[in-house]
Design an enzyme around this catalytic site. Structure first.
Site, PDB file in Angstrom:
ATOM      1  N   SER A  42     121.223  58.533 -60.857  1.00 59.22           N
ATOM      2  CA  SER A  42     121.860  57.580 -61.593  1.00 59.22           C
ATOM      3  C   SER A  42     122.178  57.937 -62.817  1.00 59.22           C
ATOM      4  CB  SER A  42     121.165  56.131 -61.405  1.00 59.22           C
ATOM      5  OG  SER A  42     120.545  55.734 -60.394  1.00 59.22           O
ATOM      6  N   ARG A 111      96.942  51.644 -65.939  1.00 58.58           N
ATOM      7  CA  ARG A 111      96.399  50.096 -66.183  1.00 58.58           C
ATOM      8  C   ARG A 111      94.738  50.407 -66.127  1.00 58.58           C
ATOM      9  NH1 ARG A 111      99.170  47.156 -61.301  1.00 58.58           N
ATOM     10  NH2 ARG A 111     101.123  46.559 -61.927  1.00 58.58           N
ATOM     11  N   CYS A 152     100.963  41.820 -60.189  1.00 56.99           N
ATOM     12  CA  CYS A 152     101.511  40.452 -60.077  1.00 56.99           C
ATOM     13  C   CYS A 152     100.356  39.479 -59.517  1.00 56.99           C
ATOM     14  CB  CYS A 152     102.746  40.367 -59.197  1.00 56.99           C
ATOM     15  SG  CYS A 152     102.619  41.247 -57.482  1.00 56.99           S
ATOM     16  N   GLN A 179     101.459  36.216 -50.372  1.00 51.98           N
ATOM     17  CA  GLN A 179     102.389  36.720 -51.479  1.00 51.98           C
ATOM     18  C   GLN A 179     104.126  36.787 -51.047  1.00 51.98           C
ATOM     19  OE1 GLN A 179      98.843  39.584 -52.783  1.00 51.98           O
ATOM     20  NE2 GLN A 179     100.990  40.287 -53.276  1.00 51.98           N
ATOM     21  N   GLU A 205      96.423  46.393 -52.438  1.00 51.08           N
ATOM     22  CA  GLU A 205      96.547  45.174 -53.112  1.00 51.08           C
ATOM     23  C   GLU A 205      95.197  44.486 -53.686  1.00 51.08           C
ATOM     24  OE1 GLU A 205      99.398  44.341 -54.333  1.00 51.08           O
ATOM     25  OE2 GLU A 205      99.402  42.188 -54.970  1.00 51.08           O
ATOM     26  N   ARG A 238     101.134  38.698 -46.968  1.00 47.47           N
ATOM     27  CA  ARG A 238     102.292  38.839 -47.139  1.00 47.47           C
ATOM     28  C   ARG A 238     103.316  37.574 -46.204  1.00 47.47           C
ATOM     29  NH1 ARG A 238     104.696  41.087 -51.425  1.00 47.47           N
ATOM     30  NH2 ARG A 238     103.944  43.191 -50.468  1.00 47.47           N
ATOM     31  N   HIS A 245     103.670  33.949 -55.802  1.00 49.60           N
ATOM     32  CA  HIS A 245     102.167  34.232 -55.126  1.00 49.60           C
ATOM     33  C   HIS A 245     101.388  32.884 -55.007  1.00 49.60           C
ATOM     34  CE1 HIS A 245     103.832  38.347 -54.855  1.00 49.60           C
ATOM     35  NE2 HIS A 245     103.079  38.867 -55.265  1.00 49.60           N
ATOM     36  N   ASN A 324     105.776  35.782 -59.284  1.00 48.47           N
ATOM     37  CA  ASN A 324     105.292  37.085 -59.185  1.00 48.47           C
ATOM     38  C   ASN A 324     106.218  38.285 -59.970  1.00 48.47           C
ATOM     39  OD1 ASN A 324     106.874  36.348 -56.689  1.00 48.47           O
ATOM     40  ND2 ASN A 324     107.070  38.505 -56.328  1.00 48.47           N
TER      41      ASN A 324
END
Lengths: 346, 346, 346, 346
Positions: A42, A111, A152, A179, A205, A238, A245, A324
């Site tokens: 891009s 994280r 999230c 979610q 998750e 999901r 969520h 989320n």
């Protein structure tokens, strides 16, 4: 306003999180987007020509005509928000920090790194002291740093439980998530997989929720985080919801509390921590919160809980909900940057 | 076949459960519908003229032209399947039993009555011995009795956990349900409430799951059921799925077992209990079972489980799924009647 | 602002249209809600205690505590917005007009009455001259009148076609609608009927579109409307969309025009008629407009069209979209009231 | 059965159409799958190990363990069903035909080639005479040929209109489709694009419907097809439906007919053409057919129409529906092969 805005850049500007960042930063009182960057494919192109814009509001005019740059030092900005895919985020974010940028990252890569703060300002702002540690460790140029926001689902769980944790302690948490599809990015979940369906699995998750929460609810102590010692079990699903969520949470407190005490503690927390939106709202109606009605509360920044009731296995159970892609991603990153600015850390 | 079929009636024939019963009983090898009954409003009218038929297959030709009768003794049949609304089911079902009918009820009214068996034949067929108790208690005419099947979610939970309970014992269960809209009957859930949404509340559902399960997993002993002593906590949600209740289950066993032992126990149970369909199927794929793909397994009678993994709060967690209007309602009633017939109890 | 706001009331305040009216009128620069009214069941009760509030934003504080009144003269306001069910709207609205209220009605009852203006201000504001006729006919007190806005689909169709009609004339229109569930009110469409489904039928809807459009596009002439002479055929479907009616439109113009001429005519119309939002927006992207992305454009007041291309049966075909409960109902009523006020007709 | 089944192969066996072919061919009375083939990536691997199986029923045991081959001559079968992507189907199918295979193709590549029959046996079986032409043209070995079935929407439109066309002639048709997500294959439509949405555009779809229909309704004459001269205009939309393309059709007949005459003509056609399922079924209920209730009628092979009513632009309008992956794809290919076999053409 006469005050000059801080120049910010968006890494991964064409992705779902990048778009949400650009959307939320339009007319922001503190920040002004002066650079956007994405992958080599891009780079060099005009934003509006290559982005598959998914937001309901139009591309902000100030960004639509910008040329996309590469994710490299040289961007004209002080802060970079990173919505990069985790496959590339690690190296790029470190490189930017080493070159003096304040990296506010939504990616999972850093994280759980010891010296990187994983922050929800309304919950564990004191973890930002890790920045000092970081500077040495990463050998960043002056001012360079990496601040991360959680997954999230983790955000919603942490904000929901934080006042209770603070007031009464937590020993055990069982959480089942339902979610939204926007959590998987774009193109993300094929419609044939989710229309009229539930997918009882989201890769990695459960682990993220179980570990990130312990760091966030942990204590900063002498340059390190001492993780919280809560047993947390997450089961992730999901569902056919666009944004928001929803969670069924069962938890055991260390010190026993009545329903009234818990509700009072939530209410007080919301009152004390409140910025310009409700951080945590309790619904009396047992059928609330619901994603369609409540995910957008507080412009998507309010986490909602409801239907607190006794649990016959642990102590209490309740419903929790958060947006989320705003509270759990782009908005979480922006509120981290706002906090840094307000505290003079940037 | 030369063997004569048993005459059966359907109470509440115009409702959602009644329609499913009529649909499943078409060409049944043992039963033949000879009477259909509903409320005063419909009585006296031709079935196809008043029913808002919701099944994808056409109304069975043998029933389409039948005249709807009142829910009173006088129906030409031996067994009556009741899909009546709980507001009226109590009195009607008792009256039918008192007049000698074998009432196979899907309604909640008598499920928790001491002398009424609450039965899933593959789980607790021995509870049918309560019938003897019942005859006395209810002062039924010879042959009259009431047999109930559980709430739709309870069936799925009980079948999922039963082999584990039998092999290793269960001390604690936390279950979060994601329930299909068909569980609410018709018109049931307004589309504005559920399209793209989750409703984290179903009236009375959590209580039904928590209490019915203890009766079903209880022991028949000298004319009474000794309830199981498991701590069960249910959190119930409605999701945008047509058929199939999905559950995230976390459980603690009394005797510790390895994953292999649990899977072997499930497999052996399925092999032993198998009638003409799989009663309980385990999926290796962690993303299964899913309602869209798996609810109709075994013509809707197979309960599916998957993704057994360790739980950091209780011992194990897994996904479970069952078809709520077949395995959880009409099919549950029919299999009860089949069992009674096979065992010579009718 | 120092200027005093006009007092308005909402009839049918607990229904879906009533709620949307209350939601849109919060902080309105010209109007202030001073009375709310509903059926006898709700009258005398506090609004927040009886309404099943369906909007994502909270009940406006100024209305939440109001006492619901009966739909009778005596309400303290000048204008009443009516979101009443058509079963009762006829009589109530006439009664209010006779007692001097300006009735702005969303109900179908009076739309096709000769002396009642059926108005979209950006299309046929001159029809408001019928008011003079009306005063005599209805023997209203001074100031009493009834103004109606069209059916939700009719609004979208009329705004989409109006500039083309004005520039080139229209002889034939075939329109297929894909209408949102919110168009049916609450509880409205059962989820079992629409989740993953299309319902190819909406009672009376095709007739409304075919007749109302001819009145709206008609000419005011000496106290009466001369209907437009266009052949219009509508085929109406309900789809699993929350808000936003999408339409596939094929049309034949009286005078032939090129694609460029048509697009220019649309663009000029939007520029000329523009109030504080785009009235009609054309999308270059052939996959737009879409309800999820575009129904809320212009705060729900913008009608969008796209993908204009040649038709091998009539001349042209295109997609159109509008927000059914805002542009097609509550917002349509409010914009009518705003127009009356701006023109000094109230 | 003592009669030996014909050996068939499936090209593109891992794709959505390939899976549906394998699913429908299980226990087929005439055909037996003896070879499956796909791209180089999958060739050499065991089917069950590489396929992302999307059907609700399990992979047929006879196919699950098969080794996937390359799409080249050498497959042990007489007929090959092709569910190949159009990017590769052209060359592969020609090569197979040249090597003596009977290619029954669902791909678009050869549909409009002069000497390739585009066939719905219940509509234009006589077009199969093109095979003779083909043998020469393509210089196929003895027995090699290519037979195509139409685009999924075209099949539904053609079967819906055919009896009317035959009885009364057709001059104009305007059709708006509301197409199911399964029509886009897998992963196909991203859920973020379609959940609660309508996408008013399907690439190339309108052109396919408008041209294929004219070939199918054309006349075979001396080795060529004389296309029908009907003006057809299609507007195509994607909706949140899993299976079943719904259509709003408006049409003008050459010879005028009453509603009764049209319904009688549909009914007679269905009676005459009927194989072991209803080919075309008319619903009296104006709200039918609906995809959720009716797409699976006749095991997915029945096309349904309903709500025939006068049109104020053309003569008549009605709703039509067909199962896009069965009647419109895999089932369409299989019924072509069955016809060839029954007529001794293979």
């Amino acid at each position: 306003m006469s005050k000059q805005k801080i120049k910010v850049g968006v890494l991964g500007c064409t992705g779902a999180v990048g778009q949400k960042l650009i959307s939320l930063l339009e007319d922001h009182p503190l920040f002004e987007i002066t650079a956007i960057a994405a992958s080599e494919n891009s780079a060099g192109k005009i934003y509006k020509d290559v982005v598959n814009w998914l937001e309901a509001k139009d591309i902000p005019a100030s960004v639509a005509g910008m040329t996309i740059q590469k994710c490299l030092p040289g961007l004209d900005c002080k802060i970079v928000f990173s919505g990069l895919d985790s496959k590339v985020a690690g190296e790029i974010e470190q490189n930017m920090a080493l070159h003096g940028y304040v990296v506010i990252s939504n990616s999972k890569n850093h994280r759980m790194v010891d010296e990187v703060p994983l922050v929800i300002p309304e919950v564990n702002a004191e973890h930002l002291q890790l920045i000092q540690k970081q500077s040495g460790q990463f050998k960043c140029k002056e001012g360079g740093m990496i601040i991360t926001n959680p997954n999230c689902s983790t955000v919603v769980l942490c904000v929901s439980l934080f006042p209770i944790y603070k007031c009464f302690g937590l020993s055990k948490v069982v959480v089942t998530t339902m979610q939204a599809i926007s959590g998987a990015g774009y193109p993300g979940v094929p419609s044939l997989d989710i229309l009229g369906n539930v997918i009882p699995y989201i890769s990695e998750e459960e682990g993220k929720i179980e570990t990130e929460t312990l760091k966030i609810l942990g204590k900063y102590d002498s340059g390190a985080i001492k993780f919280a010692s809560i047993k947390i079990s997450a089961m992730c699903n999901r569902v056919a919801v666009k944004d928001g969520h929803t969670m069924s949470i069962s938890f055991e407190t260390e010190r026993k509390a009545s329903k009234e005490e818990i509700l009072k503690c939530i209410e007080e927390y919301n009152r004390e921590v409140k910025v310009d939106f409700d951080v945590l709202r309790y619904f009396d109606n047992p059928a609330r919160p619901q994603p369609l009605l409540d995910a957008a509360k507080g412009k998507g920044m309010t986490v909602s809980v409801g239907n607190l009731r006794e649990c016959s296995v642990l102590d209490w159970k309740m419903t929790a909900l958060g947006h989320n892609t705003i509270r759990g991603a782009a908005g979480a990153a922006i509120i981290n940057a706002e906090y840094l600015l307000r505290k003079g850390l940037v």
